[in-house]
Design an enzyme around this catalytic site. Structure first.
Site, PDB file in Angstrom:
ATOM      1  N   ASP B 403       4.893   0.441   3.021  1.00 31.46           N
ATOM      2  CA  ASP B 403       4.687   0.955   4.360  1.00 31.46           C
ATOM      3  C   ASP B 403       3.296   0.485   4.773  1.00 31.46           C
ATOM      4  O   ASP B 403       2.503   0.066   3.935  1.00 31.46           O
ATOM      5  CB  ASP B 403       4.748   2.488   4.285  1.00 31.46           C
ATOM      6  CG  ASP B 403       4.465   3.123   5.616  1.00 31.46           C
ATOM      7  OD1 ASP B 403       4.906   2.572   6.625  1.00 31.46           O
ATOM      8  OD2 ASP B 403       3.798   4.174   5.622  1.00 31.46           O
ATOM      9  N   ASP B 864       3.979   6.706   2.452  1.00 27.88           N
ATOM     10  CA  ASP B 864       3.363   8.021   2.435  1.00 27.88           C
ATOM     11  C   ASP B 864       4.000   8.998   3.401  1.00 27.88           C
ATOM     12  O   ASP B 864       3.709  10.174   3.362  1.00 27.88           O
ATOM     13  CB  ASP B 864       1.874   7.906   2.760  1.00 27.88           C
ATOM     14  CG  ASP B 864       1.645   7.630   4.216  1.00 27.88           C
ATOM     15  OD1 ASP B 864       2.449   6.875   4.788  1.00 27.88           O
ATOM     16  OD2 ASP B 864       0.689   8.167   4.797  1.00 27.88           O
ATOM     17  N   ASP B 868       9.314   7.071   5.192  1.00 29.13           N
ATOM     18  CA  ASP B 868       9.478   6.187   4.047  1.00 29.13           C
ATOM     19  C   ASP B 868      10.415   6.775   2.994  1.00 29.13           C
ATOM     20  O   ASP B 868      10.712   6.129   1.996  1.00 29.13           O
ATOM     21  CB  ASP B 868       8.121   5.925   3.380  1.00 29.13           C
ATOM     22  CG  ASP B 868       7.121   5.363   4.361  1.00 29.13           C
ATOM     23  OD1 ASP B 868       7.498   4.442   5.089  1.00 29.13           O
ATOM     24  OD2 ASP B 868       5.986   5.862   4.406  1.00 29.13           O
TER      25      ASP B 868
END
Lengths: 333, 1158
Positions: B403, B864, B868
């Protein structure tokens, strides 16, 4: 500040938790390889030579008598001979002493093709019963030789005891009988602890089929050393068992007369019987295997050591040389 | 009413406020007692056993033990054969029992807590477990909420309550919940409350709640913001009163306590394949024994009746004359021989390995958690191992999906740039020395705020031009724009201002202003916090927010704004808006949102067009600097329009079904024809060490893909700044708006850069064919195959420079949903970098799946945020960062850590170690058990196929449990081939994991050959050394027990790379332990083996046999190992030599000769 430290989850440092304990990190350097081979070579060859000479020093007389001790009339059907209690089974063998045999000389009987290590056989015993007079009834594992037809427990029960070897040997030389000492042929631990001194044979060998020797019901099991030896079942199908000891020396080329009571039925399964007289050394009986194996392995290791020395001379690789790393090596190839 | 139609009676729960009897009349709702424990005293044993026997391993144990109980198969004694099973069952049961006892205790504590409940018109204390649905509960500040409740009233007259949801989702910021105005002023004590709540059936979605409430024939809607959930805490609010809607097991917190699905490691899967081979071995061995038995019986058929060592029947005498004794005919005996050999050879299938692996992983996790290099001091978080099954997968990762926000970047937003009315302003902190003009020389301290000392905690330096513009007092569109710009920043958000007084006491020293208060902003996203903080710095201080109004302090002047409606941010609209009424009754819509979604809804007058062009130019500039941009706009709402919106909004927000889409429609009504105010640029700082980490991962042969929701320019700029993209890369940008366009773009790119069209099948075939050859297929493959694998750039290309693929979410929609997947796969795998922008959470998972389903490569996803989660769960290894965006990612992950840069250490160091250790552990355990089984097998061939074991029953059982288990575990946890310094310095060493050097079928078969040799040596040496001797079966067994234990331990010792004290203790301790056990077993008179070792130890032959066994058995292995080191040194070995020799040389003071090779 204290508060902060208390709440901090920072791992406390220790060489253990950081995997930084001091350690010995061996690497297989050429030196190590050659040194190992040389050490093994240097160690094994002398040991092998010593073992071989020890085995060589053993004097051994082996005489197979199961075939010769059958009268010609029964040679086609030895079983009817051996099972007939009315025929006299004594058979005389003469043995020649090849070299001087120094006392103590051990007398063994050797059985071959007798699977004392068969699971049905090994399990067919009751160690409790052998030790404890109160446990006469503990015959669970002894079937089919557990109880008499009227339900009384057999002591000692089980197939092992039932099949006790019953050939006997009488030795004489120059007309003088050689005494075979049958005391102390069993392990001390067995006579003292394992076989009870107050356990007496009961109803043993009373059934229809007699498996082997009978036992004197007045002698406690701890003194029935033949039984004790027999009940240490052999590991391999060809085995020896100690029969007794002769405490006099035998001179070379002497002839020994052996009177064999050929009672034990090995004919039904093609087993062989041998009478063995042997001296011992520290290595035990006559067996070249260890000596030969040690010398061979030692020689092989020396040979390997030489090979590796040559390899390192002709194909050296500097330890930790980065040019051998896969990502450095491939473009060259 | 229409509303009622939406409420299908089955799906609605009716709650009569303060009338639990009536509420529970028709259908008894679950009470508030919770039980997280699994067992009670009575059902513990059966239930625990039932659960334990769900594992195949235990069934195997059980079947073997059961077989052994059958009389013809009784190989081992009864108790002995049950020992392994009982041992494992007992240990597990004790563990489970202890855990459950703790659960019972915490349940009891939880259930016996007390809360104030309205009973006979008074709030009285009641235990939690007695609270029922429909009751009215009062909770005071800092108390925990006992069940899911609809808020009725709070101490705040406007009905606001602040709650902390830490226990639920780990987010520590405060969230606002509102009591409906209609109930917020009610008085409850007196028993006059009545009303009906209709709500949906209990579900686990903690972010949604749909219900309505009927009060005095008046319907009001209830939503997520009106409910407070069990486990949360009330903060900053003196008390709240609510009515229980879900209790006990039906609360959302309890429904959410399920664990995430467990993953299986790749090594374990490979291992299972080899386990099948071991089963084949087992089968063959048993078959040999069975056939041997059959032939033997046939040969001795005539004799077995009387054979002294077989004795088929009871002969003439006894109770059962002539009856066979444990004899069931040749076919059955053959079958029994087969089964009993299965019992004897049972440990061929290394069931204990699974337990060993679990223990080893536990130990490895300990070292990962304790690693001080993976501790993040900024978030005070250690590394976390949430999954204990996949440690070794970390050593074989080929793809990392990352990410961006919060993962590569810190997600600490800072307001950097603004463009207002077409003019560009920057925060002076960004101005570097050279461009400083006279104006910036002015004091840039926080502007002299004429407020009553309100102050933001963090100081933001402001742009003096902009500041002056705001204070000019001139009328004019520029000034109005600027004013509205900051008003939007202050108002258009969901940030909660929390006043806190205490912070200034220290810093102000003696000079204490009583009215000086600091404001702490608690927002749901850091972007919003940054914007509000910026507004604050420019004198627009948001200091109060309730459901009905907000209060902003504009340069000392308090402005109370009524909030008529709030359209929250959603991922479809990508913007949010508020409708506010000014004190002078003007109504305005303030909107902020992503540029793509905003520019299309601006009003179309020419002035706005110019402005929009300038602003867009600025936006592009910001993007290229890696800033996150937001566009702000506003409009007035008047007359009819306002009324239309109001009625629609009312309708939509009370609707039970489809509320969100209705609200979206309502929003589109006002979010149009907007006047552009300006745009903001927020900096998202890169995390520490990100470029270095990415470079190391790349060197290690790991491909890093970035999947982000950000827009393309931002993504590219971040990728550039973290060195993921480099200037020499060819960027392939796929930005299609239709399927055909995407297809065209893909094939064009493929043609241009010469990526061969490889179907999925051929690729996977290739993969299996050669582990070394990369799966990337390039046209010029034949010419380039000699190139080293790390030279990805050259391999991937026919025309210089590595490729980078940049693709956006729109195109992915077309690609992933159609059959363009394989095209994308071909292209993407031949690129060094893939950057996916504007992707939705599910698309992230889709991309991971693209790789996972088409290759055998291991994937790792790191992120995080909640967006995700799907990707983290999809990937082979999911890593969560404990970041700013809450803890959902951590909850879903297998491993969690504080910083992206730890990934380097996690993979290159711990991954490498874990993989090497585990690979060796598995091979060694196979060997350890197989060598034992083969040794038994050879002996059985010498015992008339009768499955006799020379070893005592106890020794056979202890072999894998006690004699040899500890060293493998210690080595599996503590052995270390290379130091972490070397591994970090030469990331290429990681490729050993890609090449599966630690465990592969080649190694397995070599190991099996070695096993057979060693077992033959084990068998033959005593067999010949004691040929025709008086040796008895127990002496032989004792010799074998000791020999095999010493052999496998020395074998292990030869492969240990790092000897620490514990290794020594475990290895030599095991040998000593074995001797001790043998001595003990031989000292118990009831065993037939009594006294054996004492006699045996006197014989030199015994000792010489053991020495010979060990040397001869290990000689081939040692020789091959030495040869291997000369002719085919592995990278790890060379690095190890270099490392150790360097250290020694360093020690002896000579020059360091190991130079960098990269």
């Amino acid at each position: 500040m204290d508060q902060k430290n208390k709440n901090s989850k920072k791992p406390s440092y220790s060489r253990f938790s950081q995997q930084e304990l001091s350690a010995w990190k061996p690497i297989l350097t050429p030196g190590w390889v050659i040194a190992s081979f040389l050490t093994i070579g240097a160690l094994f060859i002398p040991v092998g030579l010593v073992a071989l000479s020890a085995s060589d020093a053993v004097v051994e007389i082996v005489d197979r008598y199961d075939e010769e001790c059958i009268p010609d009339a029964y040679s086609m059907d030895p079983e009817s001979f051996i099972q007939n209690p009315d025929i006299k089974k004594t058979c005389v063998r003469s043995l020649r002493v090849p070299k001087k045999m120094v006392a103590p000389i051990f007398v063994y009987y050797q059985l071959e093709n007798f699977y004392q290590n068969h699971r049905r056989f090994v399990k067919s015993r009751s160690d409790k019963q052998l030790r404890d007079p109160e446990a006469n009834n503990d015959t669970y594992h002894c079937f089919p030789e557990a109880r008499t037809s009227d339900g009384k427990p057999i002591v000692p029960c089980g197939l092992i005891a039932w099949s006790l070897f019953n050939d006997t040997y009488k030795l004489s030389t120059r007309g003088k009988p050689l005494t075979i000492n049958k005391k102390g042929i069993a392990w001390k631990s067995d006579t003292e602890v394992k076989f009870g001194s107050n356990v007496y044979p009961k109803d043993f060998q009373k059934g229809g089929l007699i498996g082997g020797a009978k036992l004197d019901e007045k002698v406690p099991l701890s003194e029935q050393e033949d039984l004790i030896v027999w009940m240490r079942t052999a590991a391999l199908p060809n085995f020896r068992k100690l029969y007794g000891k002769i405490d006099t020396d035998l001179e070379a080329h002497e002839t020994i007369k052996a009177e064999v009571e050929n009672n034990y039925n090995t004919y039904k399964f093609g087993g062989r019987k041998k009478l063995v007289l042997s001296t011992t050394t520290w290595i035990g009986g006559k067996n070249d295997f260890l000596g030969v194996a040690y010398i061979t392995v030692g020689g092989l290791c020396l040979f390997m050591a030489i090979n590796f020395i040559l390899l390192y001379v002709f194909r050296p690789r500097r330890l930790g040389d980065p040019s051998y790393l896969s990502w450095n090596r491939l473009p060259v190839a | 009413m229409q509303l009622d139609n939406n409420l299908v009676p089955d799906n609605v729960r009716l709650i009569y406020i303060d009338d639990p009897q009536r509420t529970n009349e028709e259908y008894e709702f679950t009470g508030n007692e919770i039980t997280t424990s699994k067992y009670t005293v009575i059902n513990f044993l059966p239930k625990n056993l039932f659960i334990q026997f769900h594992r195949v391993a235990y069934i195997y144990f059980l079947v073997i033990a059961a077989l052994n109980q059958l009389p013809p198969l009784a190989v081992f004694g009864r108790t002995v054969s049950l020992f392994p099973l009982l041992f494992v069952l007992t240990v597990t049961a004790i563990k489970d029992g202890y855990e459950d006892w703790r659960r019972h205790r915490s349940d009891r504590n939880e259930n016996n807590k007390e809360s104030l409940v309205l009973q006979s018109s008074k709030f009285q204390s009641k235990r939690w477990k007695d609270i029922r649905v429909g009751e009215v509960v009062k909770i005071r500040v800092d108390e925990t909420i006992p069940c899911d409740m609809v808020l009725l009233a709070t101490s705040d007259p406007s009905g606001v309550a602040y709650i902390q949801t830490m226990n639920l989702d780990g987010e520590s910021n405060l969230k606002t919940r509102y009591a409906r105005q209609e109930t917020s002023l009610m008085s409850f004590e007196g028993g006059l409350t009545s009303g009906v709540i209709r709500c949906e059936q209990p579900n686990r979605n903690i972010y949604e709640f749909t219900a309505n409430m009927e009060l005095n024939a008046h319907k009001v809607s209830l939503s997520q913001s009106n409910i407070i959930l069990r486990g949360c805490q009330v903060k900053n609010t003196e008390w709240v009163v609510g009515v229980v809607v879900y209790a006990g097991q039906e609360t959302k917190a309890m429904l959410n306590s399920a664990v995430s699905p467990s993953k299986r490691s790749r090594l374990e899967q490979a291992m299972n394949k080899e386990t099948i081979w071991l089963s084949v071995f087992l089968f063959v061995l048993c078959l040999v024994v069975a056939i041997g038995m059959c032939l033997w019986l046939m040969r001795h058929q005539m004799q077995i009746d009387t054979l002294p060592y077989y004795r088929k029947s009871y002969l003439i005498k006894g109770k059962f004359p002539g009856k066979p004794y444990k004899y069931y005919g040749i076919p059955m005996e053959t079958f029994f021989a087969f089964l009993s050999s299965v019992i004897v050879f049972q440990i061929m299938i290394p069931i204990s390995l699974y337990i060993t692996m679990e223990l080893v992983r536990l130990g490895q996790s300990y070292f990962m958690i304790e690693d001080k290099h993976m501790y993040d001091s900024s978030t005070n978080s250690r590394f976390q191992c949430r999954s204990l099954n996949i440690n070794e997968d970390l050593g074989q990762i080929r793809y990392v999906f990352s990410d961006k926000t919060g993962t590569l970047t810190e997600n600490k937003m800072e307001f950097r740039r603004a463009t207002v009315f077409g003019k560009h302003y920057r925060n002076s902190s960004m101005v570097d020395g050279s461009t400083k003009d006279t104006e910036t020389a002015e004091p840039t301290k926080p502007a002299p705020l004429p407020t009553k000392g309100r102050k933001l905690k963090s100081d933001i330096t402001v742009d003096p031009h902009l500041m002056r513009l705001l204070h000019k007092g001139l009328d004019g569109s520029e000034k109005i724009s600027a004013h509205e710009f900051f008003l939007t920043l202050a108002a258009c958000n969901t940030v909660i201002p929390i006043p806190s007084q205490s912070t200034h006491q220290g810093s102000m020293g003696t000079e204490i202003h009583e009215d000086l208060e600091a404001i702490d902003y608690q927002g749901e996203s850091p972007d919003e916090e940054a914007l509000v903080a910026a507004a604050c710095a420019y004198g627009y201080i948001l200091f109060e927010r309730t459901s009905g109004h907000i209060a902003v302090d504009v340069n000392g002047e308090k402005l109370r704004l009524d909030v008529l409606g709030l359209h929250e941010f959603d991922s479809v609209r990508k913007r949010m808006s508020v409708v506010i009424r000014f004190p002078n009754n003007d109504v305005k819509v303030l909107v902020k949102g992503a540029d793509t979604s905003m520019l299309s809804i601006l009003s179309e007058d020419p002035e706005n067009d110019d402005l929009s062009l300038v602003t867009q130019r600025h936006l592009n500039e910001y993007s290229s600097e890696g800033l996150r941009t937001l566009v702000l706009a506003a409009r007035d709402l008047k007359g009819e329009e306002l009324e239309e919106w109001q009625s629609m909004y009312e309708d939509a927000s009370t609707s039970l079904a489809d509320r969100s889409s209705k609200l979206r429609q309502t929003a589109s009504l006002v979010e149009s024809n907007l006047r552009l105010l300006g745009a903001t640029g927020i900096e998202d700082k890169l995390q520490e060490g990100v470029p270095e980490t990415i470079e190391s991962l790349r060197q290690a042969g790991i491909k890093v893909w970035v999947l982000t929701g950000d827009k393309q320019e931002t993504a590219i700029s971040i990728a550039l700044s973290c060195k993921l993209l480099t200037a020499d890369m060819h960027q392939i940008i796929v930005n299609g708006t239709s399927e055909s366009e995407c297809k065209m773009l893909l094939s064009e790119a493929k043609a241009k850069y010469g990526v061969k069209c490889g179907g999925f099948r051929t690729q996977s075939f290739k993969l299996k064919k050669g582990a070394e050859s990369d799966f990337v297929e390039v046209l010029a493959e034949s010419k380039l195959t000699n190139l080293p694998p790390e030279d990805d750039g050259n391999r991937e290309l026919t025309m210089g420079g590595p490729l980078a693929l940049i693709i956006d979410g729109n195109s992915l929609v077309y690609i992933l949903e159609r059959d363009l997947e394989s095209e994308l796969f071909d292209l993407a795998t031949s690129c060094r970098v893939v950057l996916c922008c504007r992707v939705a959470p599910l698309q992230k998972a889709g991309i991971v799946d693209l790789i996972k389903s088409r290759t055998d490569d291991m994937t790792l996803a790191i992120g995080d945020g909640a967006n995700d989660v799907s990707m983290i769960q999809m990937a082979d290894v999911g890593v969560g960062l404990c970041g700013q965006e809450g803890r959902q990612a951590v909850m879903a992950s297998d491993f969690a850590m504080g910083q992206f840069r730890f990934l380097k250490r996690l993979l290159l160091v711990h991954g490498h170690w874990n993989y090497q250790r585990m690979g060796y552990l598995v091979l060694y355990n196979f060997y350890r058990n197989a060598v034992f089984v083969f040794m038994l097998f050879w002996y059985i061939l010498c015992a008339a196929f009768s499955t006799t074991s020379a070893l005592t029953d106890w020794s056979s059982v202890f072999y894998s449990v006690i004699y040899t288990s500890v060293p493998t575990i210690v080595v599996g946890i503590m052995d270390k081939d290379l130091s972490h310094k070397t591994l970090l310095q030469y990331p290429k060493l990681y490729e050993a994991g890609h090449r599966q050097e630690g465990y592969n079928s080649y190694l397995f078969w070599i190991m099996m050959a070695d096993t057979i040799w060693q077992s033959l040596v084990l068998f033959c040496v005593p067999r010949f050394a004691f040929k025709e001797s008086t040796i008895d079966i127990w002496s032989m067994g004792s010799l074998w027990t000791v020999a095999v234990v010493i052999l496998v331990n020395i074998h292990l010792a030869m492969d240990i790379q790092r000897w620490v004290l514990y290794t020594h203790i475990s290895i030599w301790g095991s040998v000593a332990m074995t001797y001790a056990c043998v001595v003990v077993l031989d000292s118990i008179p009831v065993f037939p083996n009594y006294g054996t070792i004492y006699e045996l130890a006197k014989q030199p032959t015994y000792w010489f046999s053991i020495l010979l066994i060990i040397v001869v058995a290990l000689l081939p292995r040692f020789t091959i190992k030495a040869m291997h080191r000369i002719f085919r040194p592995s990278d790890i070995q060379i690095a190890r030599e270099a490392e150790i020799l360097r250290k020694r040389r360093f020690f002896y003071g000579s020059r360091v000769f190991w130079r960098s090779t990269s």
